[in-house]
Design a protein around this motif. Sequence first.
Motif, PDB file in Angstrom:
ATOM      1  N   MET A  34       0.843  -1.192   0.000  1.00  0.00           N
ATOM      2  CA  MET A  34       0.000   0.000   0.000  1.00  0.00           C
ATOM      3  C   MET A  34       0.882   1.247   0.000  1.00  0.00           C
ATOM      4  O   MET A  34       2.100   1.166   0.197  1.00  0.00           O
ATOM      5  N   ALA A  35       0.262   2.379  -0.255  1.00  0.00           N
ATOM      6  CA  ALA A  35       1.002   3.635  -0.357  1.00  0.00           C
ATOM      7  C   ALA A  35       1.680   3.993   0.961  1.00  0.00           C
ATOM      8  O   ALA A  35       1.266   3.549   2.034  1.00  0.00           O
ATOM      9  N   LYS A  36       2.721   4.798   0.863  1.00  0.00           N
ATOM     10  CA  LYS A  36       3.453   5.234   2.051  1.00  0.00           C
ATOM     11  C   LYS A  36       2.722   6.395   2.716  1.00  0.00           C
ATOM     12  O   LYS A  36       3.031   7.572   2.515  1.00  0.00           O
ATOM     13  N   ILE A  37       1.755   6.031   3.540  1.00  0.00           N
ATOM     14  CA  ILE A  37       1.000   7.035   4.278  1.00  0.00           C
ATOM     15  C   ILE A  37       1.306   6.872   5.765  1.00  0.00           C
ATOM     16  O   ILE A  37       1.938   5.893   6.177  1.00  0.00           O
ATOM     17  N   ASP A  38       0.870   7.820   6.570  1.00  0.00           N
ATOM     18  CA  ASP A  38       1.066   7.710   8.014  1.00  0.00           C
ATOM     19  C   ASP A  38       0.009   6.745   8.560  1.00  0.00           C
ATOM     20  O   ASP A  38      -1.188   7.046   8.512  1.00  0.00           O
ATOM     21  N   PRO A  39       0.414   5.584   9.078  1.00  0.00           N
ATOM     22  CA  PRO A  39      -0.569   4.599   9.546  1.00  0.00           C
ATOM     23  C   PRO A  39      -1.409   5.085  10.725  1.00  0.00           C
ATOM     24  O   PRO A  39      -2.569   4.681  10.863  1.00  0.00           O
ATOM     25  N   HIS A  40      -0.815   5.943  11.561  1.00  0.00           N
ATOM     26  CA  HIS A  40      -1.583   6.494  12.690  1.00  0.00           C
ATOM     27  C   HIS A  40      -2.773   7.296  12.176  1.00  0.00           C
ATOM     28  O   HIS A  40      -3.914   7.105  12.625  1.00  0.00           O
ATOM     29  N   HIS A  41      -2.503   8.172  11.217  1.00  0.00           N
ATOM     30  CA  HIS A  41      -3.567   9.046  10.734  1.00  0.00           C
ATOM     31  C   HIS A  41      -4.575   8.306   9.868  1.00  0.00           C
ATOM     32  O   HIS A  41      -5.745   8.708   9.782  1.00  0.00           O
ATOM     33  N   LEU A  42      -4.158   7.205   9.262  1.00  0.00           N
ATOM     34  CA  LEU A  42      -5.120   6.368   8.553  1.00  0.00           C
ATOM     35  C   LEU A  42      -6.101   5.776   9.565  1.00  0.00           C
ATOM     36  O   LEU A  42      -7.318   5.788   9.346  1.00  0.00           O
ATOM     37  N   MET A  43      -5.579   5.285  10.677  1.00  0.00           N
ATOM     38  CA  MET A  43      -6.436   4.710  11.705  1.00  0.00           C
ATOM     39  C   MET A  43      -7.373   5.764  12.289  1.00  0.00           C
ATOM     40  O   MET A  43      -8.570   5.531  12.473  1.00  0.00           O
ATOM     41  N   PHE A  44      -6.832   6.967  12.554  1.00  0.00           N
ATOM     42  CA  PHE A  44      -7.664   8.047  13.093  1.00  0.00           C
ATOM     43  C   PHE A  44      -8.787   8.391  12.116  1.00  0.00           C
ATOM     44  O   PHE A  44      -9.922   8.666  12.529  1.00  0.00           O
ATOM     45  N   SER A  45      -8.468   8.404  10.834  1.00  0.00           N
ATOM     46  CA  SER A  45      -9.462   8.748   9.812  1.00  0.00           C
ATOM     47  C   SER A  45     -10.575   7.706   9.750  1.00  0.00           C
ATOM     48  O   SER A  45     -11.750   8.052   9.597  1.00  0.00           O
ATOM     49  N   ILE A  46     -10.213   6.437   9.887  1.00  0.00           N
ATOM     50  CA  ILE A  46     -11.220   5.370   9.882  1.00  0.00           C
ATOM     51  C   ILE A  46     -12.110   5.499  11.114  1.00  0.00           C
ATOM     52  O   ILE A  46     -13.337   5.363  11.031  1.00  0.00           O
ATOM     53  N   TRP A  47     -11.494   5.762  12.257  1.00  0.00           N
ATOM     54  CA  TRP A  47     -12.290   5.954  13.476  1.00  0.00           C
ATOM     55  C   TRP A  47     -13.299   7.083  13.291  1.00  0.00           C
ATOM     56  O   TRP A  47     -14.472   6.947  13.623  1.00  0.00           O
ATOM     57  N   ALA A  48     -12.819   8.208  12.784  1.00  0.00           N
ATOM     58  CA  ALA A  48     -13.685   9.380  12.621  1.00  0.00           C
ATOM     59  C   ALA A  48     -14.805   9.105  11.628  1.00  0.00           C
ATOM     60  O   ALA A  48     -15.969   9.449  11.869  1.00  0.00           O
ATOM     61  N   ALA A  49     -14.467   8.486  10.509  1.00  0.00           N
ATOM     62  CA  ALA A  49     -15.451   8.250   9.456  1.00  0.00           C
ATOM     63  C   ALA A  49     -16.555   7.295   9.910  1.00  0.00           C
ATOM     64  O   ALA A  49     -17.720   7.463   9.552  1.00  0.00           O
ATOM     65  N   THR A  50     -16.204   6.286  10.692  1.00  0.00           N
ATOM     66  CA  THR A  50     -17.206   5.315  11.137  1.00  0.00           C
ATOM     67  C   THR A  50     -17.960   5.792  12.377  1.00  0.00           C
ATOM     68  O   THR A  50     -19.170   5.591  12.487  1.00  0.00           O
ATOM     69  N   GLN A  51     -17.271   6.452  13.300  1.00  0.00           N
ATOM     70  CA  GLN A  51     -17.898   6.931  14.532  1.00  0.00           C
ATOM     71  C   GLN A  51     -18.940   8.004  14.253  1.00  0.00           C
ATOM     72  O   GLN A  51     -19.912   8.150  14.986  1.00  0.00           O
ATOM     73  N   THR A  52     -18.775   8.748  13.180  1.00  0.00           N
ATOM     74  CA  THR A  52     -19.699   9.845  12.886  1.00  0.00           C
ATOM     75  C   THR A  52     -21.122   9.351  12.680  1.00  0.00           C
ATOM     76  O   THR A  52     -22.081  10.085  12.904  1.00  0.00           O
ATOM     77  N   TYR A  53     -21.294   8.073  12.294  1.00  0.00           N
ATOM     78  CA  TYR A  53     -22.640   7.536  12.086  1.00  0.00           C
ATOM     79  C   TYR A  53     -23.351   7.230  13.400  1.00  0.00           C
ATOM     80  O   TYR A  53     -24.564   6.989  13.399  1.00  0.00           O
ATOM     81  N   ALA A  54     -22.628   7.288  14.508  1.00  0.00           N
ATOM     82  CA  ALA A  54     -23.250   7.218  15.832  1.00  0.00           C
ATOM     83  C   ALA A  54     -23.403   8.626  16.406  1.00  0.00           C
ATOM     84  O   ALA A  54     -24.483   9.018  16.838  1.00  0.00           O
ATOM     85  N   ASP A  55     -22.323   9.393  16.360  1.00  0.00           N
ATOM     86  CA  ASP A  55     -22.323  10.717  16.980  1.00  0.00           C
ATOM     87  C   ASP A  55     -23.248  11.707  16.285  1.00  0.00           C
ATOM     88  O   ASP A  55     -23.868  12.549  16.930  1.00  0.00           O
ATOM     89  N   PHE A  56     -23.329  11.621  14.973  1.00  0.00           N
ATOM     90  CA  PHE A  56     -24.099  12.601  14.201  1.00  0.00           C
ATOM     91  C   PHE A  56     -25.224  11.947  13.405  1.00  0.00           C
ATOM     92  O   PHE A  56     -25.544  12.375  12.305  1.00  0.00           O
ATOM     93  N   ASP A  57     -25.834  10.905  13.987  1.00  0.00           N
ATOM     94  CA  ASP A  57     -26.897  10.198  13.285  1.00  0.00           C
ATOM     95  C   ASP A  57     -28.081  11.109  12.955  1.00  0.00           C
ATOM     96  O   ASP A  57     -28.675  11.017  11.883  1.00  0.00           O
ATOM     97  N   TRP A  58     -28.424  12.016  13.884  1.00  0.00           N
ATOM     98  CA  TRP A  58     -29.546  12.930  13.638  1.00  0.00           C
ATOM     99  C   TRP A  58     -29.236  13.832  12.448  1.00  0.00           C
ATOM    100  O   TRP A  58     -30.072  14.028  11.563  1.00  0.00           O
ATOM    101  N   GLN A  59     -28.042  14.392  12.421  1.00  0.00           N
ATOM    102  CA  GLN A  59     -27.668  15.293  11.328  1.00  0.00           C
ATOM    103  C   GLN A  59     -27.641  14.549   9.991  1.00  0.00           C
ATOM    104  O   GLN A  59     -28.116  15.052   8.982  1.00  0.00           O
ATOM    105  N   ILE A  60     -27.077  13.338  10.006  1.00  0.00           N
ATOM    106  CA  ILE A  60     -27.001  12.558   8.774  1.00  0.00           C
ATOM    107  C   ILE A  60     -28.401  12.222   8.261  1.00  0.00           C
ATOM    108  O   ILE A  60     -28.681  12.335   7.066  1.00  0.00           O
ATOM    109  N   ALA A  61     -29.298  11.840   9.179  1.00  0.00           N
ATOM    110  CA  ALA A  61     -30.667  11.528   8.778  1.00  0.00           C
ATOM    111  C   ALA A  61     -31.365  12.766   8.235  1.00  0.00           C
ATOM    112  O   ALA A  61     -32.080  12.703   7.225  1.00  0.00           O
ATOM    113  N   THR A  62     -31.129  13.909   8.873  1.00  0.00           N
ATOM    114  CA  THR A  62     -31.754  15.154   8.428  1.00  0.00           C
ATOM    115  C   THR A  62     -31.285  15.545   7.033  1.00  0.00           C
ATOM    116  O   THR A  62     -32.082  15.894   6.157  1.00  0.00           O
ATOM    117  N   VAL A  63     -29.984  15.467   6.813  1.00  0.00           N
ATOM    118  CA  VAL A  63     -29.420  15.845   5.510  1.00  0.00           C
ATOM    119  C   VAL A  63     -29.907  14.904   4.413  1.00  0.00           C
ATOM    120  O   VAL A  63     -30.145  15.329   3.275  1.00  0.00           O
TER     121      VAL A  63
END
Length: 214
Positions: free
Chosen positions: A143-172
Amino acid sequence: MTSIRERNRELILRAASEEFADKGFAASKTSDIAAKAGVPKPNVYYYFKSKENLYREVLESIIEPLLEASAPFNQPGKPADVLTAYIRSKIRISRELPSASKVFASEIMHGAPHLSAKQAEQLNAQAQHNIACIQRWIGQGLMAKIDPHHLMFSIWAATQTYADFDWQIATVTGKASLDDADYEAAAQTIIRLVIKGCEIDETQSAASEQVTRA
């Protein structure tokens, strides 16, 4: 067959997850938790002794699934398969345990004051292992030479948002609540962004079978 004790504990834990998610630990009242669970207030103390213990059990109820979501990293597998399974598990947690997920996110944002040393160590050890796996794949040219820490953080953020911001996502999206198709679309979108963004060859199989627990 579920015993009355198990049923009551489950009702109280579910109600507590919702109250703590909506109001936070300090503002939540055991009387409101009992009312939402449909049990007498003394039952909360009978089963959990204190509001603090109840809050910690809510945290425990989400920590185990979070650790289990990393299972794909703990056995041999191709980067595309491992990351796909991990992302799907994380989305499933946000869908099935939204309130507990919000409680966990709030706990972390406040410096994890109620998280035990053992829990913090388990979560950090698993995260470090996952990151080491990604770094290994990078070193193997999978895989590409990316920062593995920030890849993990990005996955956490992208998936967690469907719990934290479920109301906003449903509204939009113009819905009262998200359905199966929405969560599937979310998983597929995140997976595509990660796999394509990391330049992972989805047909690669040989060298990637070297993923083992550090």
